[in-house]
Scaffold this motif. Structure first.
Motif, mmCIF file in Angstrom:
data_model
loop_
_atom_site.group_PDB
_atom_site.id
_atom_site.type_symbol
_atom_site.label_atom_id
_atom_site.label_comp_id
_atom_site.label_asym_id
_atom_site.label_seq_id
_atom_site.Cartn_x
_atom_site.Cartn_y
_atom_site.Cartn_z
ATOM 1 N N GLN A 204 24.276 -37.940 21.484
ATOM 2 C CA GLN A 204 23.363 -37.145 20.669
ATOM 3 C C GLN A 204 23.447 -35.676 21.066
ATOM 4 O O GLN A 204 23.536 -35.334 22.244
ATOM 5 C CB GLN A 204 21.929 -37.656 20.837
ATOM 6 C CG GLN A 204 21.691 -39.009 20.192
ATOM 7 C CD GLN A 204 20.229 -39.388 20.203
ATOM 8 O OE1 GLN A 204 19.390 -38.694 20.791
ATOM 9 N NE2 GLN A 204 19.922 -40.507 19.554
ATOM 10 N N GLY A 205 23.397 -34.837 20.018
ATOM 11 C CA GLY A 205 23.489 -33.413 20.253
ATOM 12 C C GLY A 205 24.107 -32.715 19.046
ATOM 13 O O GLY A 205 24.218 -33.287 17.953
ATOM 14 N N GLU A 206 24.504 -31.485 19.260
ATOM 15 C CA GLU A 206 25.021 -30.697 18.157
ATOM 16 C C GLU A 206 26.303 -31.298 17.583
ATOM 17 O O GLU A 206 26.510 -31.305 16.369
ATOM 18 C CB GLU A 206 25.295 -29.263 18.632
ATOM 19 C CG GLU A 206 24.035 -28.486 18.965
ATOM 20 C CD GLU A 206 24.351 -27.063 19.387
ATOM 21 O OE1 GLU A 206 25.554 -26.713 19.361
ATOM 22 O OE2 GLU A 206 23.417 -26.319 19.721
ATOM 23 N N ARG A 208 27.252 -34.466 17.465
ATOM 24 C CA ARG A 208 26.948 -35.647 16.655
ATOM 25 C C ARG A 208 26.301 -35.253 15.334
ATOM 26 O O ARG A 208 26.649 -35.791 14.272
ATOM 27 C CB ARG A 208 26.038 -36.571 17.438
ATOM 28 C CG ARG A 208 25.709 -37.867 16.696
ATOM 29 C CD ARG A 208 24.966 -38.823 17.591
ATOM 30 N NE ARG A 208 24.732 -40.084 16.904
ATOM 31 C CZ ARG A 208 24.214 -41.154 17.499
ATOM 32 N NH1 ARG A 208 23.897 -41.116 18.797
ATOM 33 N NH2 ARG A 208 24.021 -42.268 16.823
ATOM 34 N N ASP A 209 25.379 -34.304 15.392
ATOM 35 C CA ASP A 209 24.734 -33.839 14.154
ATOM 36 C C ASP A 209 25.756 -33.223 13.205
ATOM 37 O O ASP A 209 25.695 -33.423 11.984
ATOM 38 C CB ASP A 209 23.636 -32.828 14.486
ATOM 39 C CG ASP A 209 22.465 -33.467 15.229
ATOM 40 O OD1 ASP A 209 22.350 -34.719 15.176
ATOM 41 O OD2 ASP A 209 21.692 -32.716 15.846
#
Length: 388
Positions: A204-206, A208-209
């Protein structure tokens, strides 16, 4: 009878006014006329011919002796139209004038088209004494009409063949473009699936986004090619139908009890070339509104409208959320930049409004005057959620 017929006819002719012209001169003038003429006597059995001029003899090939005591029906033959003959008989029965064209036959059996004007002749007492018919050979006119008709039929045949060839070529091109859209759609779906798979395996994090956002954008493009693949006209698409597909994808993961999304879209026909950038633009704006305008389980509404305007197409996406300025900053996001880039590509104008609560985006895209073609159905509102 034929030998004395000139005297019989001339006896019925009288001078006009004070003119003292010998009636025989009229008969001589008629006899010398280049217009074929014939006179019949309805007071005699079978209304026989009692006078003809030389032009009539030249036209028909008969001699005066051949015509003595004969009815004019001797000129009729196999191709003489029975309906025209009935019209002549009806006029004679009513003692009325009639103008007809009839296929007649000469003495040698050759046919010609005879345009005749038959007029009743009455004496001073109003009694019918003769029928006078002036005639004209219209064979060349009918031959020209037939030639024109044959030429027209040939042109129609050629046009039909060429149209069939063009239609076949168009159907082949349409099938090819449909196949291209189908394959592009499948390839985009595969790419989107691969990106999503990578996103799920990314912490999760930038990053993944970003991967998830990219997969959704690819999915929006896949939706465009899915729609174009199913459309009948590969060069255009209906904006209302486009919006229906888009709204179905947009609201698939939305809780309708918390967020209501409505769309009012005119059924405008647009060029297929702008389908992809339009899908990207709508996806970016609508998705951002649904996901970021209502944080912390806040309830709200998002409305999308697309209308024709004087300069082309006017799009508006509006929400009653927290507004752009109050939203948490996203350094990795580039949605607004993407939208502005697409609008610029379409030579449009974008305006951001902050009405106090929420955000309203207005976009005007110019269209060529011949491009927008309204469909027959009326605009409709599709409500896909209710705020609780």
């Amino acid at each position: 009878m034929m030998g004395s017929s000139n005297n019989q006819v001339s006896a019925g002719l009288r001078p006009v006014g004070n003119a003292s012209v010998d009636a025989k001169m009229f008969a001589m003038a008629f006899d010398a006329s280049p217009t074929p003429m014939v006179v019949t006597d309805p007071r005699l059995a079978d209304n026989p011919i009692v006078w003809v001029n030389d032009a009539f003899l030249t036209l028909t090939g008969y001699a005066r002796a051949d015509l003595q005591g004969r009815n004019c029906r001797l000129l009729q033959g196999p191709d003489s139209d029975p309906r025209t003959i009935d019209a002549i008989r009806d006029a004679l029965r009513r003692q009325a004038p009639v103008e007809v064209e009839l296929c007649n036959y000469r003495k040698d059996g050759s046919s010609f088209w005879n345009a005749m004007t038959i007029s009743p002749v009455r004496n001073d007492s109003g009694e019918l004494v003769y029928y006078y018919a002036a005639q004209a050979d219209m064979t060349e006119k009918h031959a020209l009409e037939l030639a024109l008709q044959e030429t027209n039929d040939e042109l129609e045949r050629q046009v039909h063949e060429q149209t069939a060839d063009l239609r076949a070529a168009l159907e082949e091109k349409t099938a090819l473009l449909h196949e291209v859209d189908h394959r592009v759609k499948n390839n985009l779906q595969v790419i989107s699936s691969l990106v999503l798979l990578k996103a799920r395996r990314t912490p999760q994090g930038e990053a993944r986004d970003a991967l998830q956002g990219m997969a959704e954008r690819i999915g929006a493009l896949s939706m465009v090619h899915r729609m174009l693949y199913s459309a009948g006209d590969v060069t255009r698409f209906n904006l209302e139908e486009f919006a229906d597909d888009f709204m179905s994808d947009l609201t698939a993961g939305i809780d309708p009890a918390r967020t209501a999304v409505t769309a009012e879209v005119d059924p405008i026909s647009l060029p297929a070339a702008i389908a992809a950038p339009l899908a990207l633009m709508l996806h970016e704006l609508a998705t951002n509104a649904v996901r970021h305008a209502f944080p912390n389980d806040r309830e709200g509404r998002v409305s999308i409208s697309a209308r024709r305007c004087e300069t082309g197409l006017r799009l508006q996406i509006e929400d009653d959320g927290i507004g752009r300025n109050a939203a948490a900053p996203n350094p990795a996001g580039f949605g607004c930049s993407l939208v502005e880039m697409v609008v610029k590509q379409l030579r449009g104008v974008i305006t951001w409004h902050e009405p106090g609560s929420g955000t309203r985006v207005e976009i005007v895209i110019p269209l060529q005057s011949e491009s927008p073609r309204p469909a027959t159905s009326a605009p409709r509102e599709a409500t896909l959620g209710q705020a609780g």
